[in-house]
Every structure is written in C-alpha cells, then in structure tokens.
Design a protein around this motif. Structure first.
Motif, mmCIF file in Angstrom:
data_model
loop_
_atom_site.group_PDB
_atom_site.id
_atom_site.type_symbol
_atom_site.label_atom_id
_atom_site.label_comp_id
_atom_site.label_asym_id
_atom_site.label_seq_id
_atom_site.Cartn_x
_atom_site.Cartn_y
_atom_site.Cartn_z
ATOM 1 N N GLY A 1 0.783 -1.226 0.000
ATOM 2 C CA GLY A 1 0.000 0.000 0.000
ATOM 3 C C GLY A 1 0.815 1.276 0.000
ATOM 4 N N ALA A 2 0.242 2.297 -0.634
ATOM 5 C CA ALA A 2 0.810 3.644 -0.610
ATOM 6 C C ALA A 2 -0.285 4.604 -0.167
ATOM 7 C CB ALA A 2 1.341 4.026 -1.987
ATOM 8 N N ARG A 3 0.110 5.703 0.454
ATOM 9 C CA ARG A 3 -0.855 6.673 0.960
ATOM 10 C C ARG A 3 -1.481 7.441 -0.214
ATOM 11 N NH1 ARG A 3 -3.334 6.653 5.661
ATOM 12 N NH2 ARG A 3 -1.331 6.038 6.604
ATOM 13 N N MET A 4 -2.819 7.426 -0.282
ATOM 14 C CA MET A 4 -3.550 8.124 -1.344
ATOM 15 C C MET A 4 -4.783 8.784 -0.770
ATOM 16 S SD MET A 4 -3.477 5.176 -4.315
ATOM 17 C CE MET A 4 -1.966 4.250 -4.681
ATOM 18 N N ASN A 5 -5.221 9.866 -1.394
ATOM 19 C CA ASN A 5 -6.488 10.487 -1.035
ATOM 20 C C ASN A 5 -7.599 9.792 -1.803
ATOM 21 O OD1 ASN A 5 -8.808 12.583 -1.284
ATOM 22 N ND2 ASN A 5 -7.465 13.415 0.311
ATOM 23 N N VAL A 6 -8.729 9.561 -1.156
ATOM 24 C CA VAL A 6 -9.799 8.814 -1.812
ATOM 25 C C VAL A 6 -10.286 9.509 -3.079
ATOM 26 C CG1 VAL A 6 -10.553 7.697 0.325
ATOM 27 C CG2 VAL A 6 -11.596 9.864 -0.364
ATOM 28 N N LYS A 7 -10.122 10.836 -3.151
ATOM 29 C CA LYS A 7 -10.584 11.573 -4.332
ATOM 30 C C LYS A 7 -9.643 11.424 -5.522
ATOM 31 C CE LYS A 7 -13.180 15.037 -1.692
ATOM 32 N NZ LYS A 7 -13.337 16.506 -1.403
ATOM 33 N N ASP A 8 -8.466 10.830 -5.294
ATOM 34 C CA ASP A 8 -7.523 10.631 -6.399
ATOM 35 C C ASP A 8 -8.115 9.766 -7.496
ATOM 36 O OD1 ASP A 8 -5.702 12.114 -4.994
ATOM 37 O OD2 ASP A 8 -4.492 10.402 -4.323
ATOM 38 N N ALA A 9 -9.091 8.920 -7.158
ATOM 39 C CA ALA A 9 -9.674 8.020 -8.151
ATOM 40 C C ALA A 9 -10.461 8.763 -9.215
ATOM 41 C CB ALA A 9 -10.573 6.994 -7.460
ATOM 42 N N ALA A 10 -10.915 10.001 -8.903
ATOM 43 C CA ALA A 10 -11.694 10.769 -9.880
ATOM 44 C C ALA A 10 -10.841 11.190 -11.067
ATOM 45 C CB ALA A 10 -12.309 11.986 -9.198
ATOM 46 N N ASP A 11 -9.554 11.406 -10.844
ATOM 47 C CA ASP A 11 -8.623 11.795 -11.914
ATOM 48 C C ASP A 11 -7.272 11.163 -11.615
ATOM 49 O OD1 ASP A 11 -7.446 12.991 -14.092
ATOM 50 O OD2 ASP A 11 -7.132 14.925 -13.098
#
Length: 407
Positions: free
Chosen positions: A103-113
């Motif tokens: 795993g890597a740290r990501m914001n859940v909104k990153d999936a939108a773009d």
C-alpha cells in the motif's frame, strides 16, 4: 469494554483502545504462517486483489495484494469463496496470510482523476478476471502483522509500496471494460448490470473499492465496499422480488458453514426480513457470555444502517437470491447461531455463503409458524426462551390476519 459490546464492535475500535484485545490474540499465529517477513520486494500472481484501508480517511493506504512466489493456479483460490469453503479455518488463515498488502498513501478523491502510477497500475490489475503476475518493491522490510476483521477475509503482512510492475496483460471481460469507462452511470446500476453479466461479486467489490465504478468516483475502503455491494445487490433483487407471488407453504431451511448455523423460515406473506444473531460463549467475539441481537425491515427496505453490521446485508442477499431464483416472495425470518467452532474472524463472506448453503438444502414444510419455530429450536443450542422475545417480526405476523383469511 464488556463482551456484549465486543460483539457490537467486532474490532472496529469502539472502546478507544489502540489495539483490539480479541484480534491481538491471533498474533500468536503469525510466526507459523508468514513466510515473507523482512522482504523488500516480492513477485507473484495477484489473485487479483486490492486493499483499501480506512484509517486516517480520506487519506488511506491503497494498493494491490500479492502472494510471493505463488503461481496463478494457486493464487486464484485466495479470493474464491467456493474454494475457501473446502478448507478449515486454520487452512484459510494459512493460505490468506501469504497475501501481502502493498500500500501507498492516497487520497480517496484521487480516483476521480488518477495520475499516480501506483494507483493506475492497481486499477489496471483490479480489472482482470484472472490472476496477474505482479512485482512490488517496498521502502522498508515488510511487517509481520496479519490483519483480521469482521468483514474482510484475513490478510498477510503489509508494506509501504515504493514501485509496482504488472508483468503481463490483465484479462478484462468486455462488459467490465465497457462499464468502467461509462462514467455517467450510477454505481448501483453498474453493479446490477455486472452481476447480470455473470461478473463475480468479489470482482465487482474490487472495482468499486479501487474507484472504477459510478459517476462520482473515489477509493472506497475495502470493508465498506463489501457491505455496499451486498446492500446494492440486495436492493436490486428486492425490486424484482416484490413483483413475485408469495410462496405457498411455510418452509424451513437449515445449514451453515464454519460454526455459523442458520435456520431460515419463509412465510407466505409479502417480503419482510428479520435476522437474529446469537453469539454463543467462546465464539470469536463473545467471550464467556451469550449475546443476542436482532434487526429487521419491511417491504419498503432497510432504513439506515443495520445494528448487526455487514452480516445483516450478507444474509439478506442470500435469501433474496433464493426468492428471486424461484420467482416468489416471502417474509424471511432467520436465526444465525455462531458457535465456538467459529474461533477466528474470516470475514462477512462466511455469513453470505452459510446462508446460501442453508437455502440449498431441502426445506421442511409446516402447517403453522409455531410448529416451524418448535422444529427450528430443536437444532439450536440456545434455548427458545432466550431468543423468542427478540423475534418481533414473527410476533407481529401472529397477530395479523391476511386478506385470504376473510375469504
């Protein structure tokens, strides 16, 4: 926290402790099952599988799950409930502990773009219907902690993902490829179309979790996506079940899996649903005392989130699948009795499969609800006097008269 509260919490941290004492006891298993401790890179066939965490939401750990040195034939069983059913609890833990959470740290909104290469590659892997050879590199050696949860299947150690490479082209079904690129469709409609196209529920959950479904796309923590898909599929089936005629007989089904015993009663009425959960002493969450809880819904469906958490929706889905399959509707009364044989949490898929198993067995038919309840109680280890007062739906039915009774 009392053991009664532990059953309600199921490791979600309601007590405020940094570590769940019940889940902590499974730490003793780790030394005998984890083979990848200390590794800084791994290569293997991902089942395929991804994991999206929930801690520190909306900034979450996200990425693929990869079993080191495992080929496609062996890894495919790790995400297949039908194959896991052929194992015992210890064998499931041993097999699933080989799945490394990269795993890597990501914001859940990153999936939108999505622009992060780690997210893009994780999404590419999640599209596949077959295992995908994957190589992962980590910033530091892998931890040696297994992950247990009331909703998710056990998983192996985790690592801070540095780089990721997919070593072969994923095998993507045409329907998945088409719907993933339809960003105008609602997630619930896509889920319905995918299941109708024989895409497995685990595949659909994976797509939702990694942010590939719906209009407003985001990463969805794995445990949330599992329950969300159970709920969406159940609501979709309920719309069809409402139009079916009622069953003609009072029918009682019995069965289960892994110490989860189900008694499922179908009553000739319009659809409604009640689940009673009985956690017997020394089952995984209940300690030395019995815990009994109940929740229900009417024809209009469930309002709000169930007090019984993900198991409520998983068991409901099994019943709705059965009713839709026979093109009938009924009032559904279930008892799930969890015995000491269920000594480690395997995830909510156990509830779903145990309910399905029960409904595959030949039913008994009865002339009255009381006769069915008496027969049901003969197979339950908990006395009827302990759970009968919780059966509010059955109590209401006994006081109601149908239109047929006036004819």
């Amino acid at each position: 926290m009392s053991h009664n509260q532990c059953v309600s919490c199921k490791g979600r941290g309601f007590c405020g402790r940094p570590v769940c004492p019940i889940l902590e006891k499974f730490k003793s298993i780790e030394s005998s099952v984890i083979a990848s401790k200390g590794a800084t890179s791994i290569f293997g066939a991902s089942p395929p599988a991804v994991f999206i965490g929930r801690h520190d939401y909306p900034s979450v750990m996200s990425g693929p799950m990869v079993p080191p040195n495992m080929g496609a034939d062996e890894s495919s069983m790790l995400e297949d409930p039908k194959q896991l059913l052929s194992m015992n609890i210890g064998e499931i833990i041993a097999a699933r502990s080989r799945l490394v959470r990269a795993g890597a740290r990501m914001n859940v909104k990153d999936a939108a773009d999505p622009r992060d290469p780690l997210l893009l590659k994780s999404q590419e892997l999640a599209l596949s219907i077959k295992p995908v050879d994957t190589e992962a590199w980590f910033n530091k050696p892998l931890s040696n902690r297994l992950k247990f949860d009331s909703v998710m299947t056990p998983m192996g150690p985790s690592g801070d993902l540095k780089d990721l490479d997919i070593a072969e082209n994923p095998n993507v079904p045409k329907k998945v490829d088409y719907l993933v690129y339809d960003d105008d469709a609602l997630a619930k409609d896509v889920v319905s179309e995918l299941i109708s196209s024989n895409i497995s529920q685990d595949h659909i959950t994976r797509l939702l979790s990694i942010g590939l479904l719906g209009k407003e796309r985001k990463l969805v923590p794995t445990r949330w996506s599992i329950t969300a898909v159970d709920d969406m599929l159940g609501k979709d089936m309920l719309r069809r079940v409402r139009d079916h005629p009622q069953v003609s007989d009072i029918m009682l089904f019995s069965g289960g899996a892994f110490g989860n015993h189900f008694e499922i009663l179908l009553i000739p009425r319009v659809f409604s649903y009640e689940l009673i959960e009985i956690w017997m002493p020394r089952a995984v969450w209940s300690g030395e005392s019995t815990w009994i809880g109940a929740d229900s819904e009417g024809l209009g469906g469930k309002k709000g989130y169930s007090s019984l958490a993900g198991g409520y929706y998983a068991a409901r889905l099994g019943a709705l699948e059965y009713l839709n399959g026979i093109r009938r509707q009924a009032t559904v009364f279930m008892i799930r009795e969890i015995t000491p044989d269920y000594w480690a949490p395997l995830g909510v898929w156990v509830v779903r499969e145990a309910a399905r198993n029960a409904l595959q067995n030949p039913p008994q038919k009865f002339e009255s609800i009381d006769a069915a309840l008496a027969d049901m109680s003969s197979r339950l280890q908990t006395p009827i006097g302990a759970w009968r007062p919780k059966a509010s739906l059955v109590n209401e039915l006994k006081c109601q008269r149908t239109l047929d009774s006036f004819l």
